[in-house]
Design a protein around this motif. Structure first.
Motif, mmCIF file in Angstrom:
data_model
loop_
_atom_site.group_PDB
_atom_site.id
_atom_site.type_symbol
_atom_site.label_atom_id
_atom_site.label_comp_id
_atom_site.label_asym_id
_atom_site.label_seq_id
_atom_site.Cartn_x
_atom_site.Cartn_y
_atom_site.Cartn_z
ATOM 1 N N ASP A 33 0.638 -0.952 0.150
ATOM 2 C CA ASP A 33 -0.168 0.063 0.319
ATOM 3 C C ASP A 33 0.488 1.358 -0.657
ATOM 4 O OD1 ASP A 33 -2.051 -1.690 0.376
ATOM 5 O OD2 ASP A 33 -1.680 -1.964 1.816
ATOM 6 N N TYR A 35 0.669 5.189 -0.376
ATOM 7 C CA TYR A 35 0.155 6.687 -0.535
ATOM 8 C C TYR A 35 0.795 7.765 -1.272
ATOM 9 C CZ TYR A 35 -2.861 3.633 2.206
ATOM 10 O OH TYR A 35 -3.983 2.497 2.572
ATOM 11 N N ALA A 56 -3.312 7.061 -4.235
ATOM 12 C CA ALA A 56 -2.815 5.663 -3.800
ATOM 13 C C ALA A 56 -2.739 4.925 -4.442
ATOM 14 C CB ALA A 56 -4.402 5.234 -2.767
ATOM 15 N N HIS A 58 -2.608 0.590 -4.572
ATOM 16 C CA HIS A 58 -2.538 -0.765 -3.598
ATOM 17 C C HIS A 58 -1.745 -1.940 -4.449
ATOM 18 C CE1 HIS A 58 -4.726 1.240 -0.347
ATOM 19 N NE2 HIS A 58 -5.645 1.842 -1.129
ATOM 20 N N ASP A 92 -12.292 -8.853 -5.901
ATOM 21 C CA ASP A 92 -11.453 -8.778 -4.939
ATOM 22 C C ASP A 92 -11.037 -9.818 -4.161
ATOM 23 O OD1 ASP A 92 -13.638 -6.414 -4.528
ATOM 24 O OD2 ASP A 92 -15.032 -7.825 -2.712
ATOM 25 N N TYR A 107 -8.576 -6.285 -0.385
ATOM 26 C CA TYR A 107 -8.634 -5.553 -2.184
ATOM 27 C C TYR A 107 -9.588 -5.539 -2.811
ATOM 28 C CZ TYR A 107 -3.940 -4.782 0.461
ATOM 29 O OH TYR A 107 -2.753 -4.822 0.952
ATOM 30 N N THR A 108 -10.453 -4.538 -3.064
ATOM 31 C CA THR A 108 -11.324 -4.233 -3.520
ATOM 32 C C THR A 108 -11.341 -3.254 -4.891
ATOM 33 O OG1 THR A 108 -12.130 -2.581 -2.842
ATOM 34 C CG2 THR A 108 -13.000 -4.072 -1.272
ATOM 35 N N LEU A 134 -8.368 -0.813 -6.279
ATOM 36 C CA LEU A 134 -9.102 0.569 -6.212
ATOM 37 C C LEU A 134 -8.586 0.867 -4.887
ATOM 38 C CD1 LEU A 134 -11.762 0.033 -8.557
ATOM 39 C CD2 LEU A 134 -9.846 1.006 -8.725
ATOM 40 N N ASP A 135 -8.763 0.320 -3.855
ATOM 41 C CA ASP A 135 -9.042 -0.149 -2.743
ATOM 42 C C ASP A 135 -8.686 -0.812 -1.040
ATOM 43 O OD1 ASP A 135 -9.857 1.802 -0.020
ATOM 44 O OD2 ASP A 135 -11.618 2.155 -0.412
ATOM 45 N N VAL A 136 -8.616 -0.463 0.096
ATOM 46 C CA VAL A 136 -8.677 -1.937 1.051
ATOM 47 C C VAL A 136 -9.347 -0.804 2.259
ATOM 48 C CG1 VAL A 136 -6.561 -0.682 1.648
ATOM 49 C CG2 VAL A 136 -6.659 -2.723 1.731
ATOM 50 N N SER A 137 -9.270 -2.412 3.067
ATOM 51 C CA SER A 137 -9.479 -1.487 3.819
ATOM 52 C C SER A 137 -9.770 -3.014 4.475
ATOM 53 C CB SER A 137 -11.410 -2.296 3.996
ATOM 54 O OG SER A 137 -11.388 -3.128 3.731
#
Length: 141
Positions: A33, A35, A56, A58, A92, A107-108, A134-137
């Motif tokens: 990750d 940024y 960002a 990922h 994902d 990871y989405t 595109l994004d991570v949570s």
């Protein structure tokens, strides 16, 4: 007196998921990750006063990934050629703890970026792949 030792995570698993259905299993994964922090400074001052996040990125690097052929084909996730890549299908990649409800990282919006396959005599086929998300949570790692 008995106690629980939770200093080390073990028994984790990483799956590939499309529309909420698991379509594959990952045995080795490395995630990154980044940024894109950029220095911020004032006019006439060469020193950075802060580093502010930019774009960002990922990335996920996988080796020894097994996809369930029937489920992957049914989901239409695989790309046969560059025309298929332009369709923009995403999926994902989810890292679970021992408990299936224990999501460590998710990871989405993942996209296949590149990959290679090596076939060696008398050895298992080894595949490596790189993905961008595109994004991570999740903060469980």
């Amino acid at each position: 007196m008995a106690s629980t030792n939770l200093k080390v995570r073990s028994g984790n698993r990483t799956v590939v998921s499309f529309d909420g259905n698991d379509i594959g299993l990952v045995q080795n994964v490395r995630t990154n990750d980044e940024y894109g922090h950029e220095p911020a400074s004032g006019i006439g001052d060469a020193r950075a006063v802060e580093y502010v996040p930019g774009m960002a990125r990922h990335s996920i690097s996988v080796s020894k990934m097994v996809l369930l052929k029937e489920l992957v084909r049914a989901a239409g996730v695989t790309a046969e050629n560059s025309a298929d890549v332009l369709k923009g299908r995403v999926f994902d990649i989810v890292q679970y703890g021992v408990d299936e409800n224990d999501i460590l990282r998710k990871y989405t919006g993942c996209t296949f970026v590149s990959g290679d396959t090596e076939v060696v005599a008398h050895r298992i086929v080894t595949s490596n792949a790189q993905f961008m998300a595109l994004d991570v949570s999740g903060v469980g790692m």
